[in-house]
Design a protein around this motif. Structure first.
Motif, PDB file in Angstrom:
ATOM      1  N   VAL A   8     -32.818 -11.921  -2.408  1.00  0.00           N
ATOM      2  CA  VAL A   8     -32.724 -13.279  -2.966  1.00  0.00           C
ATOM      3  C   VAL A   8     -34.036 -14.038  -2.742  1.00  0.00           C
ATOM      4  N   VAL A   9     -34.542 -13.976  -1.514  1.00  0.00           N
ATOM      5  CA  VAL A   9     -35.813 -14.666  -1.190  1.00  0.00           C
ATOM      6  C   VAL A   9     -36.935 -14.125  -2.075  1.00  0.00           C
ATOM      7  N   PHE A  10     -36.969 -12.814  -2.205  1.00  0.00           N
ATOM      8  CA  PHE A  10     -37.994 -12.172  -3.039  1.00  0.00           C
ATOM      9  C   PHE A  10     -37.913 -12.669  -4.472  1.00  0.00           C
ATOM     10  N   MET A  11     -36.716 -12.725  -5.029  1.00  0.00           N
ATOM     11  CA  MET A  11     -36.543 -13.171  -6.413  1.00  0.00           C
ATOM     12  C   MET A  11     -36.978 -14.622  -6.578  1.00  0.00           C
ATOM     13  N   VAL A  12     -36.609 -15.475  -5.628  1.00  0.00           N
ATOM     14  CA  VAL A  12     -36.974 -16.899  -5.698  1.00  0.00           C
ATOM     15  C   VAL A  12     -38.495 -17.053  -5.689  1.00  0.00           C
ATOM     16  N   VAL A  13     -39.127 -16.354  -4.753  1.00  0.00           N
ATOM     17  CA  VAL A  13     -40.602 -16.453  -4.667  1.00  0.00           C
ATOM     18  C   VAL A  13     -41.233 -15.908  -5.940  1.00  0.00           C
ATOM     19  N   LEU A  14     -40.693 -14.834  -6.464  1.00  0.00           N
ATOM     20  CA  LEU A  14     -41.246 -14.241  -7.690  1.00  0.00           C
ATOM     21  C   LEU A  14     -41.113 -15.201  -8.871  1.00  0.00           C
ATOM     22  N   ILE A  15     -39.955 -15.853  -8.977  1.00  0.00           N
ATOM     23  CA  ILE A  15     -39.743 -16.802 -10.082  1.00  0.00           C
ATOM     24  C   ILE A  15     -40.722 -17.966  -9.978  1.00  0.00           C
ATOM     25  N   ILE A  16     -40.902 -18.476  -8.758  1.00  0.00           N
ATOM     26  CA  ILE A  16     -41.845 -19.584  -8.570  1.00  0.00           C
ATOM     27  C   ILE A  16     -43.260 -19.147  -8.946  1.00  0.00           C
ATOM     28  N   ALA A  17     -43.628 -17.944  -8.516  1.00  0.00           N
ATOM     29  CA  ALA A  17     -44.972 -17.419  -8.820  1.00  0.00           C
ATOM     30  C   ALA A  17     -45.150 -17.263 -10.322  1.00  0.00           C
ATOM     31  N   LEU A  18     -44.134 -16.752 -10.994  1.00  0.00           N
ATOM     32  CA  LEU A  18     -44.232 -16.579 -12.449  1.00  0.00           C
ATOM     33  C   LEU A  18     -44.346 -17.922 -13.163  1.00  0.00           C
TER      34      LEU A  18
ATOM     35  N   GLY B   4     -38.398  -5.028  10.060  1.00  0.00           N
ATOM     36  CA  GLY B   4     -38.985  -4.410   8.867  1.00  0.00           C
ATOM     37  C   GLY B   4     -38.850  -5.308   7.642  1.00  0.00           C
ATOM     38  N   GLN B   5     -37.696  -5.943   7.532  1.00  0.00           N
ATOM     39  CA  GLN B   5     -37.461  -6.834   6.385  1.00  0.00           C
ATOM     40  C   GLN B   5     -38.387  -8.059   6.446  1.00  0.00           C
ATOM     41  N   LEU B   6     -38.589  -8.562   7.648  1.00  0.00           N
ATOM     42  CA  LEU B   6     -39.501  -9.713   7.814  1.00  0.00           C
ATOM     43  C   LEU B   6     -40.919  -9.309   7.423  1.00  0.00           C
ATOM     44  N   GLU B   7     -41.290  -8.124   7.810  1.00  0.00           N
ATOM     45  CA  GLU B   7     -42.648  -7.652   7.473  1.00  0.00           C
ATOM     46  C   GLU B   7     -42.806  -7.493   5.972  1.00  0.00           C
ATOM     47  N   ILE B   8     -41.761  -7.000   5.321  1.00  0.00           N
ATOM     48  CA  ILE B   8     -41.827  -6.839   3.863  1.00  0.00           C
ATOM     49  C   ILE B   8     -42.002  -8.205   3.189  1.00  0.00           C
ATOM     50  N   ILE B   9     -41.267  -9.198   3.665  1.00  0.00           N
ATOM     51  CA  ILE B   9     -41.396 -10.548   3.094  1.00  0.00           C
ATOM     52  C   ILE B   9     -42.822 -11.060   3.288  1.00  0.00           C
ATOM     53  N   GLY B  10     -43.340 -10.865   4.494  1.00  0.00           N
ATOM     54  CA  GLY B  10     -44.717 -11.297   4.778  1.00  0.00           C
ATOM     55  C   GLY B  10     -45.712 -10.605   3.861  1.00  0.00           C
ATOM     56  N   MET B  12     -45.148  -9.355   0.945  1.00  0.00           N
ATOM     57  CA  MET B  12     -44.927  -9.857  -0.404  1.00  0.00           C
ATOM     58  C   MET B  12     -45.617 -11.214  -0.598  1.00  0.00           C
ATOM     59  N   VAL B  13     -45.537 -12.077   0.399  1.00  0.00           N
ATOM     60  CA  VAL B  13     -46.206 -13.390   0.320  1.00  0.00           C
ATOM     61  C   VAL B  13     -47.711 -13.200   0.197  1.00  0.00           C
ATOM     62  N   ILE B  14     -48.260 -12.250   0.938  1.00  0.00           N
ATOM     63  CA  ILE B  14     -49.709 -11.975   0.869  1.00  0.00           C
ATOM     64  C   ILE B  14     -50.093 -11.507  -0.533  1.00  0.00           C
ATOM     65  N   ILE B  15     -49.283 -10.631  -1.103  1.00  0.00           N
ATOM     66  CA  ILE B  15     -49.558 -10.132  -2.462  1.00  0.00           C
ATOM     67  C   ILE B  15     -49.566 -11.299  -3.454  1.00  0.00           C
ATOM     68  N   ILE B  16     -48.596 -12.184  -3.330  1.00  0.00           N
ATOM     69  CA  ILE B  16     -48.514 -13.318  -4.253  1.00  0.00           C
ATOM     70  C   ILE B  16     -49.707 -14.255  -4.075  1.00  0.00           C
ATOM     71  N   LEU B  17     -50.136 -14.469  -2.857  1.00  0.00           N
ATOM     72  CA  LEU B  17     -51.325 -15.309  -2.610  1.00  0.00           C
ATOM     73  C   LEU B  17     -52.572 -14.679  -3.224  1.00  0.00           C
ATOM     74  N   LEU B  18     -52.685 -13.348  -3.099  1.00  0.00           N
ATOM     75  CA  LEU B  18     -53.833 -12.647  -3.713  1.00  0.00           C
ATOM     76  C   LEU B  18     -53.810 -12.812  -5.222  1.00  0.00           C
ATOM     77  N   LEU B  19     -52.625 -12.750  -5.789  1.00  0.00           N
ATOM     78  CA  LEU B  19     -52.469 -12.905  -7.245  1.00  0.00           C
ATOM     79  C   LEU B  19     -52.944 -14.290  -7.682  1.00  0.00           C
ATOM     80  N   PHE B  20     -52.528 -15.315  -6.947  1.00  0.00           N
ATOM     81  CA  PHE B  20     -52.969 -16.673  -7.254  1.00  0.00           C
ATOM     82  C   PHE B  20     -54.489 -16.782  -7.160  1.00  0.00           C
ATOM     83  N   SER B  21     -55.036 -16.165  -6.131  1.00  0.00           N
ATOM     84  CA  SER B  21     -56.497 -16.226  -5.942  1.00  0.00           C
ATOM     85  C   SER B  21     -57.225 -15.615  -7.133  1.00  0.00           C
ATOM     86  N   LEU B  22     -56.703 -14.483  -7.613  1.00  0.00           N
ATOM     87  CA  LEU B  22     -57.330 -13.835  -8.778  1.00  0.00           C
ATOM     88  C   LEU B  22     -57.228 -14.717 -10.011  1.00  0.00           C
ATOM     89  N   ILE B  23     -56.080 -15.357 -10.204  1.00  0.00           N
ATOM     90  CA  ILE B  23     -55.897 -16.241 -11.356  1.00  0.00           C
ATOM     91  C   ILE B  23     -56.917 -17.362 -11.311  1.00  0.00           C
TER      92      ILE B  23
END
Lengths: 157, 140
Positions: A8-18, B4-10, B12-23
């Motif tokens: 759920v968290v992943f989807m929310v963040v993805l939607i915001i990013a999109l 492990g789940q917390l690390e995956i979220i972290g 994922m946040v880094i990937i999204i920040l990198l994406l914004f930086s590229l944009i």
């Protein structure tokens, strides 16, 4: 349960990013459109000066100036309509600068005692405009004089 | 929540920040076309202005190009010293075109017929008459 929360968290963040991505893309496309408009109008600065129907021609030899007697009677929308159907509207006119002319838009009644020669006016409403211009020489065949003027393209926004 | 789940979220946040930086990078990196357009417009302006100055009628049947030729030969036109006419009328026309005195130079040969000199990047147009180069320089 925890996996579901992560998803759920992943989807929310993805939607915001999109949402942010598409917003920036839209802004970028609008900016590209405005740039394309300015580029096409800059090209128009050269094209309009080279229209043979209004260029000076003395004894069959063309000169780098605009014959105002031709400008008064020529209607570009009949022959060159496609030149002005770019992605933005524009008004095109020639303005005498020096010597300082009489005020007013030129027509067959007040020529040559006038200052502005309208070339193309789409007659659309607009909120603001950007003017680009280039110097030009205006020839008055009645008095055989060359005067200093400008070709003005007013991009309507 | 497992580590492990917390690390995956972290991650994922880094990937999204990198994406914004590229944009942001690509958005601001591609601005060269506007500078090229401005340069093309100014280059055209210098060329057209020199042509318009050359053709300008000073008095009956006498254009600025004739006056400039007389100035090169040290003569008169329109009952006045040709070089004085060049200096006055060229300044007037260029001023009405919207250029400041310290942004251009008008040379007949090596002699300057404008009020100031300027340095830096330039756009130049010229032609030759009576063996002399008539040059209009715009500095930016």
């Amino acid at each position: 349960m925890e996996t579901l929360m992560v998803a759920v968290v992943f989807m929310v963040v993805l939607i915001i990013a999109l949402a942010f991505y598409f917003k920036f893309s839209l802004d970028s496309i609008e900016e590209s459109g405005e740039e394309a408009c300015l580029v096409s109008n800059t090209v128009l600065l050269v094209s309009v000066s080279s229209v043979p129907e209004i260029q000076c021609s003395i004894n069959g030899k063309t000169e780098n100036c605009i014959d105002t007697s031709k400008l008064i009677v020529f209607d570009p929308s009949r022959v060159y309509g496609s030149m002005f159907t770019t992605n933005c509207d524009q008004k095109v006119y020639f303005e005498q600068i020096y010597p300082e002319p009489e005020n007013g838009t030129c027509d067959q009644n007040n020529y040559p005692d006038c200052g502005i020669f309208e070339f193309y006016d789409p007659d659309v409403s607009y909120s603001s405009s950007i003017k680009i211009s280039t110097p030009t020489s205006l020839y008055f065949p009645l008095t055989e004089e060359y005067k200093f003027g400008k070709l003005v393209i007013e991009v309507l926004l | 929540m497992k580590r492990g789940q917390l690390e995956i979220i972290g991650f994922m946040v880094i990937i999204i920040l990198l994406l914004f930086s590229l944009i942001f990078y690509f958005k601001f990196a591609a601005n060269d076309s506007t500078d090229l357009l401005q340069e093309a417009e100014e280059n055209l302006e210098v060329s057209n202005l020199l042509d318009a100055i050359k053709m300008y009628t000073i008095c009956d049947d006498t254009q600025m190009s004739d006056v400039i030729k007389s100035c090169v030969d040290g003569g008169n036109e329109c009952d006045e010293d040709a070089c004085a006419i060049v200096e006055r009328e060229v300044q007037q026309i260029i001023s009405l075109n919207g250029w400041d005195n310290d942004t251009y130079m008008f040379h007949i040969g090596d002699i300057l017929y404008s009020q100031g000199t300027c340095k830096g990047n330039t756009f130049v147009d010229d032609y030759i008459t009576n063996g002399e180069t008539i040059k209009l320089t715009y500095c930016y």
